[in-house]
Design an enzyme around this catalytic site. Structure first.
Site, PDB file in Angstrom:
ATOM      1  N   HIS A   1      13.345 -20.417   9.060  1.00  0.00           N
ATOM      2  CA  HIS A   1      14.677 -19.960   7.857  1.00  0.00           C
ATOM      3  C   HIS A   1      15.777 -20.653   8.447  1.00  0.00           C
ATOM      4  CE1 HIS A   1      15.710 -16.922  11.090  1.00  0.00           C
ATOM      5  NE2 HIS A   1      16.801 -16.773  10.526  1.00  0.00           N
TER       6      HIS A   1
ATOM      7  N   LYS B   1      19.295 -12.693  23.681  1.00  0.00           N
ATOM      8  CA  LYS B   1      19.572 -11.633  22.893  1.00  0.00           C
ATOM      9  C   LYS B   1      20.772 -10.918  23.871  1.00  0.00           C
ATOM     10  CE  LYS B   1      15.831 -10.849  19.635  1.00  0.00           C
ATOM     11  NZ  LYS B   1      16.269 -11.331  18.669  1.00  0.00           N
TER      12      LYS B   1
ATOM     13  N   HIS C   1      12.926 -22.328  15.947  1.00  0.00           N
ATOM     14  CA  HIS C   1      14.364 -22.582  15.644  1.00  0.00           C
ATOM     15  C   HIS C   1      15.019 -23.939  16.149  1.00  0.00           C
ATOM     16  CE1 HIS C   1      13.557 -19.247  13.139  1.00  0.00           C
ATOM     17  NE2 HIS C   1      14.103 -18.428  13.906  1.00  0.00           N
TER      18      HIS C   1
ATOM     19  N   ASP D   1      -5.618  -2.831  -1.104  1.00  0.00           N
ATOM     20  CA  ASP D   1      -6.007  -2.582   0.248  1.00  0.00           C
ATOM     21  C   ASP D   1      -6.285  -4.067   0.764  1.00  0.00           C
ATOM     22  OD1 ASP D   1      -7.081  -2.252   2.842  1.00  0.00           O
ATOM     23  OD2 ASP D   1      -8.133  -0.691   2.517  1.00  0.00           O
TER      24      ASP D   1
ATOM     25  N   GLU E   1      22.677 -14.371  20.406  1.00  0.00           N
ATOM     26  CA  GLU E   1      22.734 -13.131  19.472  1.00  0.00           C
ATOM     27  C   GLU E   1      23.482 -12.282  20.309  1.00  0.00           C
ATOM     28  OE1 GLU E   1      19.310 -12.668  16.764  1.00  0.00           O
ATOM     29  OE2 GLU E   1      18.320 -13.421  18.828  1.00  0.00           O
TER      30      GLU E   1
ATOM     31  N   LYS F   1       6.689 -16.907  10.047  1.00  0.00           N
ATOM     32  CA  LYS F   1       6.409 -17.044  11.446  1.00  0.00           C
ATOM     33  C   LYS F   1       6.216 -15.560  11.950  1.00  0.00           C
ATOM     34  CE  LYS F   1       9.951 -17.238  14.635  1.00  0.00           C
ATOM     35  NZ  LYS F   1      10.964 -15.927  14.807  1.00  0.00           N
TER      36      LYS F   1
ATOM     37  N   ARG G   1       0.836  -1.036  -0.037  1.00  0.00           N
ATOM     38  CA  ARG G   1      -0.061  -0.012   0.023  1.00  0.00           C
ATOM     39  C   ARG G   1       0.772   1.192   0.077  1.00  0.00           C
ATOM     40  NH1 ARG G   1      -4.749   0.587   4.251  1.00  0.00           N
ATOM     41  NH2 ARG G   1      -3.201  -0.464   5.649  1.00  0.00           N
TER      42      ARG G   1
ATOM     43  N   LYS H   1      19.180 -23.066   6.322  1.00  0.00           N
ATOM     44  CA  LYS H   1      20.767 -22.591   6.532  1.00  0.00           C
ATOM     45  C   LYS H   1      21.487 -23.681   6.027  1.00  0.00           C
ATOM     46  CE  LYS H   1      20.115 -19.529  10.327  1.00  0.00           C
ATOM     47  NZ  LYS H   1      20.838 -18.192  10.129  1.00  0.00           N
TER      48      LYS H   1
ATOM     49  N   ASP I   1       9.693 -16.854  20.187  1.00  0.00           N
ATOM     50  CA  ASP I   1      10.419 -16.336  19.009  1.00  0.00           C
ATOM     51  C   ASP I   1      11.557 -17.203  18.433  1.00  0.00           C
ATOM     52  OD1 ASP I   1      11.176 -14.221  17.328  1.00  0.00           O
ATOM     53  OD2 ASP I   1      12.762 -13.698  18.199  1.00  0.00           O
TER      54      ASP I   1
HETATM   55  C1  BG6 Z   1      14.080 -14.816  13.866  1.00  0.00           C
HETATM   56  C2  BG6 Z   1      13.772 -14.277  15.281  1.00  0.00           C
HETATM   57  O1  BG6 Z   1      13.360 -15.762  13.737  1.00  0.00           O
HETATM   58  O2  BG6 Z   1      15.726 -15.128  13.865  1.00  0.00           O
HETATM   59  C3  BG6 Z   1      14.671 -13.078  15.613  1.00  0.00           C
HETATM   60  O3  BG6 Z   1      12.479 -13.634  15.056  1.00  0.00           O
HETATM   61  C4  BG6 Z   1      16.091 -13.521  15.598  1.00  0.00           C
HETATM   62  O4  BG6 Z   1      14.204 -12.497  17.027  1.00  0.00           O
HETATM   63  C5  BG6 Z   1      16.497 -14.469  14.379  1.00  0.00           C
HETATM   64  O5  BG6 Z   1      17.249 -12.256  15.681  1.00  0.00           O
HETATM   65  C6  BG6 Z   1      17.780 -15.039  14.211  1.00  0.00           C
HETATM   66  O6  BG6 Z   1      18.112 -15.686  13.023  1.00  0.00           O
HETATM   67  P1  BG6 Z   1      19.765 -15.555  12.623  1.00  0.00           P
HETATM   68  O7  BG6 Z   1      19.451 -15.978  10.958  1.00  0.00           O
HETATM   69  O8  BG6 Z   1      20.146 -14.317  12.508  1.00  0.00           O
HETATM   70  O9  BG6 Z   1      20.319 -16.560  13.632  1.00  0.00           O
END
Ligand code: BG6
Length: 487
Positions: free
Chosen positions: A175, A337, A237, A91, A213, A145, A48, A179, A232
């Site tokens: 994701h 984090k 993951h 929209d 992270e 997600k 949009r 990898k 999350d």
């Molecule tokens: C995402 C989370 O799915 O994965 C994020 O929502 C996180 O909070 C991220 O930072 C980490 O992915 P990667 O590939 O950077 O390890």
């Protein structure tokens, strides 16, 4: 990978953060590599925040280009990539607008991929609107997600989407499954006979899986504060990695054989007894601290976060798998984090020799261990003991290393690139099936409920550390420690 399968890739949320940072750069890389995308394949962005194609292309040039090809953009490839892009302004809240989308794509050849890079509240309305104009046939749908907030809300989305699309049309993205190193984990386990006999309770003492992270919540405070690390990172993951580490060898690599085996692991996770939660789960929240010499603020002062937030930014868990292969072996999972380092790795601690004819040094820690580092710098390191040169029989820990970038000297394919190509080519193995997702929620939910009911604040930890002390204490109870704590 050559393809002649044409496609129309419809990107909902075409001006969103994910489209900018991941999806469009990944499509560009596939285009640039040549032969991966059919020449006739089109990308149709739906957004949009642009009025027409010209404005959208301007946005792509300004916002997406900086995220592609770290070593400089191939201008000719970029120009031909832009030619693939069409734009439709609708929209998303108005089902009647989808007629314009249908008109724009109905004569395009090949499979249609609908990528929902939008908030989850739009998933169901978009699916209904697509069905109302007959776009749910000859199509695949990709869901990002978070898919729901708990088992109930995730089931509600899956039920509603499932009324419109068959399970084989639904691609739920995690994701991490895209990898390269995670793919390699499958290769290591099922391509080598060497490890398989040892990959079980008789020889494995404990396993650690860490995704750490350095980054904080960045610009996502609002979203994250209603989500937390368990939803999350763990529900998806970490449990996906765990299921790959612990699964039985599949009969083939076809999508359902692999996913059936992962599902068995998820279903065999020992349910967490709420009375034990203090012993098997640690939740933390980052406070101000220093990471690589730079002062960083506390979570509670990040934009979008409530100052009295009780959301966890760190989780450590002790998990058990109730089956013959793994009974009694603790799996320690951890994510957070603002930790001391950015690292994702799996540590398999094998048992020490049963009797040391070589003296106490043969029982020392730091040997009998396999460390699979997923990022950064993908490596596999096998720790063994060797005799120290010189007189006497003193043993020292040594390691055999495989550094993938040195061995293959080829760049890795980004997770999103692999996953998008899989969607376009109809390969489901690296996407999460509904029953896997349900099993993961079912296991995670009692932890969420117990944390909510007890209403205790998460344990504080300084940014730049490895999380609350309770995380180390949990491992100490099992006579072990996190890898970085050794020495
Ligand atoms: C995402 C989370 O799915 O994965 C994020 O929502 C996180 O909070 C991220 O930072 C980490 O992915 P990667 O590939 O950077 O390890």
């Amino acid at each position: 990978m050559q393809t002649d399968s044409s496609f129309t890739f419809v990107l909902f949320g075409g001006t969103g953060d994910l489209s900018m940072r991941k999806i469009l750069p990944a499509l560009f890389e596939a285009h640039r590599a040549g032969g991966m995308l059919a020449d006739s394949g089109k990308i149709v962005a739906v957004a949009r925040h642009a009025t027409d194609r010209g404005e959208y292309i301007e946005w792509v040039n300004k916002h997406v280009k900086p995220h592609v090809s770290k070593n400089g953009v191939d201008e000719a490839a970029w120009a031909s990539f832009l030619e693939r892009i069409e734009f439709v302004n609708i929209d998303l809240g108005k089902a009647e607008d989808f007629v314009h989308l249908r008109d724009a794509i109905q004569d395009l050849p090949g499979i249609r991929v609908f990528y929902l890079a939008t908030g989850p509240s739009l998933f169901v309305p978009i699916c209904h609107a697509l069905a109302s104009v007959g776009l749910n046939v000859n199509s695949r749908i990709v869901l990002e997600k978070p898919l729901g907030y708990d088992l109930k809300s995730s089931n509600a989305i899956n039920d509603a989407v499932g009324e419109i699309f068959a399970e084989e049309q639904i691609y739920r993205i995690d994701h991490y499954l895209g990898k390269e190193p995670v793919q390699n984990l499958l290769a290591l386990r099922f391509g080598n006979a060497l490890f398989e006999p040892l990959w079980r309770r008789e020889w494995v003492e404990s396993i650690q899986i860490t995704i750490a992270e350095e980054l904080g919540v960045e610009a996502r405070g609002d979203f994250y504060d209603n989500t937390g690390a368990l939803r999350d990172m763990v529900q998806n993951h970490l449990l996906q990695l765990l299921s790959i580490v612990a699964m039985e060898p599949p009969h083939s690599m076809d999508s359902d054989s692999v996913r059936d085996e992962k599902l068995r692991v998820l279903r065999a996770l020992k349910p967490i007894d709420p009375r034990d939660i203090g012993k098997v789960a640690v939740r933390g929240q980052y406070h101000a601290g220093v990471i690589r010499g730079t002062a960083v603020p506390a979570y509670a002062t990040e934009p979008g976060v409530k100052p009295d937030s009780r959301t966890e930014t760190f989780v450590a868990l002790k998990v058990e798998i109730e089956n013959w292969r793994w009974a009694g072996v603790p799996f320690f999972l951890r994510t957070g984090k603002r930790l001391a380092d950015r690292v994702a790795e799996i540590v398999v601690n094998f048992r020490a020799v049963p009797h040391s004819a070589l003296g106490a040094s043969a029982l020392r820690a730091g040997a009998n261990r396999l460390v699979i580092r997923l990022q950064p710098n993908e490596t596999i390191r096998l720790y063994c003991l060797a005799k120290q040169p010189g007189e006497g029989m003193n043993l020292a820990s040594v390691h055999l290393d495989l550094a993938f970038d040195q061995f293959f000297r080829e760049g890795q394919m980004e997770a999103y690139q692999r996953l998008l190509l899989d969607v376009i080519n109809g390969r489901l193995a690296l996407f999460v099936r509904r029953d896997e997702q349900e099993a993961a929620w079912r296991w995670v939910e009692p932890i969420l409920n117990e944390w909510k009911a007890s209403n205790k604040p998460p344990k504080p930890y300084a940014s730049g550390t490895w999380g609350p002390a309770a995380s180390s204490a949990m491992l100490a109870q099992h006579g072990t420690c996190w890898l970085e704590e050794e020495n």
